[in-house]
Scaffold this motif. Structure first.
Motif, PDB file in Angstrom:
ATOM      1  N   GLY A 107       0.793  -1.225   0.000  1.00 59.18           N
ATOM      2  CA  GLY A 107       0.000   0.000   0.000  1.00 59.18           C
ATOM      3  C   GLY A 107       0.818   1.264   0.000  1.00 59.18           C
ATOM      4  N   LYS A 108       1.996   1.206  -0.604  1.00 54.42           N
ATOM      5  CA  LYS A 108       2.875   2.366  -0.696  1.00 54.42           C
ATOM      6  C   LYS A 108       3.299   2.584  -2.147  1.00 54.42           C
ATOM      7  CE  LYS A 108       3.306   3.760   3.578  1.00 54.42           C
ATOM      8  NZ  LYS A 108       2.942   5.137   4.000  1.00 54.42           N
ATOM      9  N   LYS A 109       3.433   3.851  -2.534  1.00 53.35           N
ATOM     10  CA  LYS A 109       3.781   4.175  -3.907  1.00 53.35           C
ATOM     11  C   LYS A 109       5.196   3.723  -4.243  1.00 53.35           C
ATOM     12  CE  LYS A 109       0.821   8.212  -4.609  1.00 53.35           C
ATOM     13  NZ  LYS A 109       0.786   9.648  -4.986  1.00 53.35           N
ATOM     14  N   MET A 110       5.445   3.540  -5.541  1.00 55.24           N
ATOM     15  CA  MET A 110       6.792   3.207  -5.990  1.00 55.24           C
ATOM     16  C   MET A 110       7.766   4.290  -5.556  1.00 55.24           C
ATOM     17  SD  MET A 110       6.588   1.484  -9.794  1.00 55.24           S
ATOM     18  CE  MET A 110       5.257   2.497 -10.450  1.00 55.24           C
ATOM     19  N   GLY A 111       8.889   3.862  -5.012  1.00 54.79           N
ATOM     20  CA  GLY A 111       9.888   4.801  -4.550  1.00 54.79           C
ATOM     21  C   GLY A 111      10.721   4.202  -3.441  1.00 54.79           C
ATOM     22  N   ARG A 112      11.513   5.052  -2.804  1.00 55.66           N
ATOM     23  CA  ARG A 112      12.430   4.608  -1.756  1.00 55.66           C
ATOM     24  C   ARG A 112      11.923   5.030  -0.383  1.00 55.66           C
ATOM     25  NH1 ARG A 112      17.982   7.129  -3.681  1.00 55.66           N
ATOM     26  NH2 ARG A 112      16.549   8.740  -4.454  1.00 55.66           N
ATOM     27  N   TYR A 113      11.971   4.103   0.566  1.00 48.70           N
ATOM     28  CA  TYR A 113      11.568   4.354   1.938  1.00 48.70           C
ATOM     29  C   TYR A 113      12.707   3.919   2.859  1.00 48.70           C
ATOM     30  CZ  TYR A 113       6.953   4.666  -0.196  1.00 48.70           C
ATOM     31  OH  TYR A 113       5.885   5.025  -0.995  1.00 48.70           O
ATOM     32  N   ILE A 114      13.167   4.830   3.674  1.00 48.29           N
ATOM     33  CA  ILE A 114      14.283   4.564   4.580  1.00 48.29           C
ATOM     34  C   ILE A 114      13.785   4.736   6.012  1.00 48.29           C
ATOM     35  CG2 ILE A 114      16.611   5.237   5.271  1.00 48.29           C
ATOM     36  CD1 ILE A 114      16.901   6.482   2.433  1.00 48.29           C
ATOM     37  N   THR A 115      13.926   3.694   6.809  1.00 51.82           N
ATOM     38  CA  THR A 115      13.453   3.736   8.192  1.00 51.82           C
ATOM     39  C   THR A 115      14.629   3.580   9.136  1.00 51.82           C
ATOM     40  OG1 THR A 115      11.394   2.675   7.486  1.00 51.82           O
ATOM     41  CG2 THR A 115      11.835   2.775   9.851  1.00 51.82           C
ATOM     42  N   ALA A 116      14.808   4.561  10.012  1.00 49.24           N
ATOM     43  CA  ALA A 116      15.859   4.512  11.027  1.00 49.24           C
ATOM     44  C   ALA A 116      15.213   4.251  12.379  1.00 49.24           C
ATOM     45  CB  ALA A 116      16.641   5.819  11.054  1.00 49.24           C
ATOM     46  N   GLU A 117      15.609   3.161  13.022  1.00 49.51           N
ATOM     47  CA  GLU A 117      15.072   2.796  14.332  1.00 49.51           C
ATOM     48  C   GLU A 117      16.095   3.147  15.401  1.00 49.51           C
ATOM     49  OE1 GLU A 117      12.612  -1.023  14.234  1.00 49.51           O
ATOM     50  OE2 GLU A 117      13.838  -1.242  12.426  1.00 49.51           O
ATOM     51  N   LEU A 118      15.737   4.102  16.269  1.00 49.97           N
ATOM     52  CA  LEU A 118      16.638   4.627  17.285  1.00 49.97           C
ATOM     53  C   LEU A 118      16.499   3.851  18.584  1.00 49.97           C
ATOM     54  CD1 LEU A 118      15.753   8.380  16.706  1.00 49.97           C
ATOM     55  CD2 LEU A 118      17.568   7.083  15.588  1.00 49.97           C
ATOM     56  N   PRO A 119      17.590   3.755  19.363  1.00 47.98           N
ATOM     57  CA  PRO A 119      17.491   3.074  20.662  1.00 47.98           C
ATOM     58  C   PRO A 119      16.529   3.759  21.614  1.00 47.98           C
ATOM     59  CG  PRO A 119      19.777   3.299  19.966  1.00 47.98           C
ATOM     60  CD  PRO A 119      18.961   4.134  19.030  1.00 47.98           C
ATOM     61  N   GLY A 120      16.299   5.052  21.429  1.00 53.51           N
ATOM     62  CA  GLY A 120      15.393   5.784  22.310  1.00 53.51           C
ATOM     63  C   GLY A 120      15.808   7.233  22.393  1.00 53.51           C
ATOM     64  N   LEU A 121      14.839   8.135  22.230  1.00 54.82           N
ATOM     65  CA  LEU A 121      15.170   9.554  22.198  1.00 54.82           C
ATOM     66  C   LEU A 121      15.637  10.088  23.550  1.00 54.82           C
ATOM     67  CD1 LEU A 121      12.426  11.029  19.853  1.00 54.82           C
ATOM     68  CD2 LEU A 121      14.879  10.926  19.445  1.00 54.82           C
ATOM     69  N   GLU A 122      15.428   9.329  24.631  1.00 55.88           N
ATOM     70  CA  GLU A 122      15.943   9.775  25.924  1.00 55.88           C
ATOM     71  C   GLU A 122      17.473   9.796  25.913  1.00 55.88           C
ATOM     72  OE1 GLU A 122      15.526   5.333  26.131  1.00 55.88           O
ATOM     73  OE2 GLU A 122      14.268   7.001  25.449  1.00 55.88           O
ATOM     74  N   ARG A 123      18.071   9.080  24.930  1.00 52.43           N
ATOM     75  CA  ARG A 123      19.525   9.066  24.790  1.00 52.43           C
ATOM     76  C   ARG A 123      19.982   9.984  23.661  1.00 52.43           C
ATOM     77  NH1 ARG A 123      20.588   2.831  24.023  1.00 52.43           N
ATOM     78  NH2 ARG A 123      22.652   3.626  23.468  1.00 52.43           N
ATOM     79  N   CYS A 124      19.067  10.800  23.173  1.00 50.76           N
ATOM     80  CA  CYS A 124      19.345  11.630  22.006  1.00 50.76           C
ATOM     81  C   CYS A 124      20.467  12.632  22.257  1.00 50.76           C
ATOM     82  CB  CYS A 124      18.078  12.363  21.570  1.00 50.76           C
ATOM     83  SG  CYS A 124      18.247  13.287  20.030  1.00 50.76           S
ATOM     84  N   ALA A 125      20.460  13.278  23.421  1.00 47.87           N
ATOM     85  CA  ALA A 125      21.452  14.312  23.707  1.00 47.87           C
ATOM     86  C   ALA A 125      22.869  13.758  23.651  1.00 47.87           C
ATOM     87  CB  ALA A 125      21.177  14.929  25.079  1.00 47.87           C
ATOM     88  N   ASP A 126      23.064  12.547  24.171  1.00 47.29           N
ATOM     89  CA  ASP A 126      24.395  11.946  24.200  1.00 47.29           C
ATOM     90  C   ASP A 126      24.840  11.436  22.833  1.00 47.29           C
ATOM     91  OD1 ASP A 126      24.508  12.427  26.919  1.00 47.29           O
ATOM     92  OD2 ASP A 126      23.692  10.454  27.434  1.00 47.29           O
TER      93      ASP A 126
END
Length: 298
Positions: free
Chosen positions: A50-69
């Protein structure tokens, strides 16, 4: 069940692997971030997830509570992925979609608050010579239809016709089917966006066909559909619902979307990360610390 999600990765996960054609998938890990590339190559792939032709990039982060570091390392990973989707030269228009007054929908506008806008700098008296080589970038918060009476796509089309950018980057909040992905996932794609589609309020599409230039969409899921969440929790408790009962629950859906209680902090952290990533992608000769120093004084 046809659950609501804006994430191509979740659509892909829901489809039996034996039935997927027209989909190319690669997974890698960079600086602690899992990055999944999904390319929809034909109509069979479109129909499957159910998605159009093209590129999809998904980045899965450990958690934004660690974002600052981890801001510098994570923003570099995202900047590299963004850079792979945009033209090398020309002005780039960055639009922050959403409603600043509704916290789960405020990521787009919040990102523009930290954008390094440079289109106005060339030739401006008193500007340091060191800033003369910056790529031309313009930022815009078009607001929402309920406040402006104008479709976001119409506003962007007017601005694009005036400033003639080489590409448009749109940043928006997304819907996920999983609580675990709220505020921990970033999706990039080159197929544009349909504002409000994840919450059942689809507006005019913003893509290369409607604007006449490449459109790259960046989003972070901040809400999950209430019915999807309820069914998942029921299954986690070991209750196996018959298909008829599942159908009745879905039909009773009232359009409720659920968001975490700490969403205000999540939005601020996500906006900081995405804006720095966009800035680094567009100003590739500048360090993260230099960009942060300039943006904080603007």
């Amino acid at each position: 069940m046809n659950f609501r999600t804006d994430l191509a990765l979740e659509r892909h996960e829901s489809v039996p692997k034996s039935s997927i054609e027209g989909i190319e998938l690669t997974v890698k890990e960079c600086n602690g971030i899992k990055v999944t590339h999904i390319t929809v190559t034909n109509e069979k792939g479109e129909k499957a997830i159910g998605k159009k032709m093209g590129r999809y990039i998904t980045a899965e982060l450990p958690g934004l509570e660690r974002c600052a570091d981890n801001m510098e390392q994570w923003s570099k990973v995202l900047a590299d992925e963004i850079r792979s989707l945009i033209p090398k030269y020309g002005t780039v228009l960055v639009a922050g979609l959403g409603n600043r007054d509704i916290t789960p929908d405020a990521i787009g506008p919040e990102c523009i608050s930290h954008l390094l806008a440079t289109r106005h700098i060339k030739g401006e008296a008193g500007m340091p010579e060191s800033l003369s080589g910056l790529r031309s970038v313009a930022g815009l918060v078009p607001g929402v239809l309920g406040n402006t009476g104008i479709e976001t796509a119409e506003i962007l089309k007017g601005v694009v016709s005036k400033i003639e950018p080489s590409a448009v980057i749109v940043i928006d909040a997304l819907a996920s089917r999983s609580l675990s992905r709220l505020g921990t996932t970033v999706q990039l794609c080159d197929t544009g966006v349909s504002p409000g589609s994840g919450v059942g309020n689809r507006r005019k599409e913003i893509n290369s066909e409607s604007l006449g230039v490449p459109v790259i969409a960046i989003g972070v899921p901040t809400v999950v559909d209430g019915i999807t969440l309820a069914l998942d929790l029921i299954e986690e408790c070991g209750v196996d619902l018959a298909e008829e009962k599942r159908r009745r629950i879905v039909q009773s859906e009232k359009g409720m979307m659920v968001t975490p209680k700490e969403i205000d902090l999540t939005v601020k952290r996500a906006a900081r990360l995405i804006s720095l990533s966009v800035n680094r992608a567009l100003q590739s000769d500048m360090s993260a610390s230099d960009i942060t120093a300039i943006v904080s004084t603007v």
